[in-house]
Design an enzyme around this catalytic site. Structure first.
Site, PDB file in Angstrom:
ATOM      1  CG  ASP A 286      -1.811  -1.178   1.195  1.00 55.33           C
ATOM      2  OD1 ASP A 286      -2.071  -1.673   0.311  1.00 55.33           O
ATOM      3  OD2 ASP A 286      -2.223  -1.579   2.248  1.00 55.33           O
TER       4      ASP A 286
ATOM      5  CE  LYS B 213       2.761  -2.484  -4.632  1.00 54.19           C
ATOM      6  NZ  LYS B 213       1.753  -2.835  -3.130  1.00 54.19           N
TER       7      LYS B 213
ATOM      8  N   GLY C 253      -4.506  -4.696  -3.332  1.00 58.23           N
ATOM      9  CA  GLY C 253      -5.485  -3.624  -4.147  1.00 58.23           C
ATOM     10  C   GLY C 253      -4.494  -2.111  -4.409  1.00 58.23           C
ATOM     11  CG  HIS C 254      -2.095  -2.293  -6.888  1.00 55.67           C
ATOM     12  ND1 HIS C 254      -0.616  -2.363  -7.795  1.00 55.67           N
ATOM     13  CD2 HIS C 254      -1.570  -2.456  -5.952  1.00 55.67           C
ATOM     14  CE1 HIS C 254      -0.516  -3.377  -7.232  1.00 55.67           C
ATOM     15  NE2 HIS C 254      -0.651  -3.170  -5.929  1.00 55.67           N
TER      16      HIS C 254
ATOM     17  CD  GLN D 201       0.593  -9.416  -2.626  1.00 58.18           C
ATOM     18  OE1 GLN D 201       1.665  -9.662  -3.479  1.00 58.18           O
ATOM     19  NE2 GLN D 201      -0.279  -8.919  -3.081  1.00 58.18           N
TER      20      GLN D 201
END
Ligand code: GDP
Ligand code: IMO
Ligand code: MG
Length: 424
Positions: free
Chosen positions: A13, A16, A40-41, A223
């Protein structure tokens, strides 16, 4: 044109998605190589927010090819939901390709993720519950179902029936859980297979072709370094390799094609899920950073644990990933704090000081951070359009971080959107 890897250097988080989206404006290909829909991006563009889980963050550019490599684990239902959601918002997904070797997350993986976590009692990892660990377990055990199995109906029916029956034994007899209806699952997944078949293509070949044609390629890490199965805070990690080296294995191209490795960090530290976190803040400062930085998980919505910047982690990440540059986000969140603390070493209970990230998780749990204090900065950073416009104290903090991390900081984040990133 160079091939660049973008990896998270803390516990995920770090932003990225934003960095990939920015760099993708000049890229031809974006490749995801590991992890799954535990990621989750977030990408913010033109006032719109996109939360991507499996689809690479280059998807907003119609001319960028987005590839999902053999090292990723695919939840067919979830990726179809994500593709449908993007198409509904006018985003073209015809440029998306998935490697047939990628493993499939089946409902028993999600079920076993929940059951095995519950069985750990107070020692839960705090997984995202997406079935990631159980799917990678089957991959390593060589009993997994791959995307090419899924799309060959007779093979899939046979494999899924056999694996499903075995998983039901584990679910009911080991964990005392309720058996899954394998026949219904097979019918449902045969339907997903029909929709996903057109997306399958050999990502190793496509990526290498792009290299040979001198195209610009981005590898999008998921990650972060401390969630890596080997060099992270095991067992409080994910089940893949978020390191730069993982990008090569998970896309099927060798390390000689890589020109740059960019590590993404936050100007402070966060972690979601359990495990040691030496610089964690349990006071009002921690709450303030959480609220101001909107530190709530993109995938699960869980509040993220917050703490001061940890240069010991950063130096570990510089070494383990071979970083050539850093992109550090969220300086805007720290504005107005009078004094900033930065962890530069750890102290053992017997007073011994050490500066390298420990291999032994017990040492990490027992240590306390050694802080240096740096003057803070103030003002609305989010409006700055160039690096020079930043307050001098903020530039001093950046120069200080660069020194203690031992890696050049090339990008500075002052807000979530595309234009809130300052090149240095
Ligand atoms: P990822 O998993 O590494 O892609 O990061 P996430 O999207 O899960 O979390 C990063 C969050 O920070 C997202 O909500 C981003 O929109 C946001 N973000 C990224 N960079 C910045 C920044 O420089 N400032 C602020 N305020 N938010 C940022
Ligand atoms: P992105 O790509 C932050 C964490 C989970 C848990 C551990 C294991 O958005 O940075 P898993 O479901 O993978 O078995 O959970 O890893 N985790 C993440 N934390 N960002 C992520 O991805 C994460 N993906 C997994 O919270 O602690
Ligand atoms: Mg995330």
């Amino acid at each position: 044109m160079p091939a660049k890897i973008v990896v998270g250097v803390q516990w995920g988080d770090e932003g990225k998605g934003k960095i990939i989206d920015i760099l993708a404006s000049r890229a031809d290909v974006v490749v995801r190589s590991q992890g799954g829909n535990n990621a989750g991006h977030t990408v913010e563009s033109n006032g719109e927010t996109y939360k991507l889980h499996l689809v690479p963050s280059g998807i907003l550019y119609p001319n960028t090819t987005c590839l999902i490599g053999c090292g990723v684990v695919i939840d067919p239902q979830d990726i179809l939901r994500e593709i449908d959601g993007l198409i509904q918002r006018g985003i073209d997904c015809n440029n998306l390709k998935i490697d047939p070797r990628a493993h499939v997350i089946m409902p028993w993986h999600r079920k076993l993720d929940g059951l095995s976590e519950a069985a750990l009692g107070g020692k839960q990892i705090g997984t995202t519950g997406r079935g990631i660990g159980p799917c990678y377990m089957d991959k390593a055990e060589r009993s997994g179902i791959r995307m090419y199995d899924l799309v060959h109906e007779s093979i899939f029916r046979e494999k899924a029936a056999a694996v499903g029956a075995l998983k039901n034994k584990i679910i009911t007899q080991i964990y005392g859980g309720e058996a899954l209806d394998v026949d219904t699952i097979i019918e449902e997944y045969v339907g997903y297979a029909k929709r996903l078949a057109p997306y399958l293509a050999d990502v190793s070949v496509l990526t290498y072709e792009a290299v040979k044609q001198d195209k610009e390629i981005l590898f999008e890490g998921a990650q972060g370094t401390l969630l890596d199965l080997d060099v992270g805070t095991y067992p409080y990690v994910t089940s893949s390799h978020p390191l730069s080296a993982g990008c090569c294995i998970g896309s099927g191209v060798g390390p000689t094609v890589i020109d740059e490795v960019i590590g993404v960090a936050k100007a402070y530290t966060t972690r979601v899920g359990a495990g040691p976190f030496p610089t964690e803040l349990f006071d009002e400062m921690g709450d303030m950073i959480r609220n101001r930085g909107n530190e709530f998980g993109t995938t699960t919505g869980r509040p993220r644990r917050t703490g001061w910047f940890d240069a010991v982690i950063l130096r570990h990440a510089v070494r383990a990933n071979g970083l050539t540059a850093l992109a550090i986000n969220k300086f805007d969140t720290l504005s107005g704090i009078e004094t900033l603390k930065v962890c530069v070493a750890y102290k053992k209970p017997d007073g011994t000081i050490f500066t390298e990230y420990p291999c032994d998780i017990q040492e990490l749990e027992d240590c306390t951070p050694v802080y240096e204090e740096v003057p803070g900065f103030s003002g609305d950073l989010s409006k700055c359009k160039t690096y020079d416009e930043l307050p001098q104290e903020c530039k001093d903090y950046i120069a200080y971080l660069e020194k203690v991390c031992g890696c050049p900081i090339k990008m500075v984040g002052v807000g979530p959107s595309r234009d809130q990133n300052l090149e240095r």
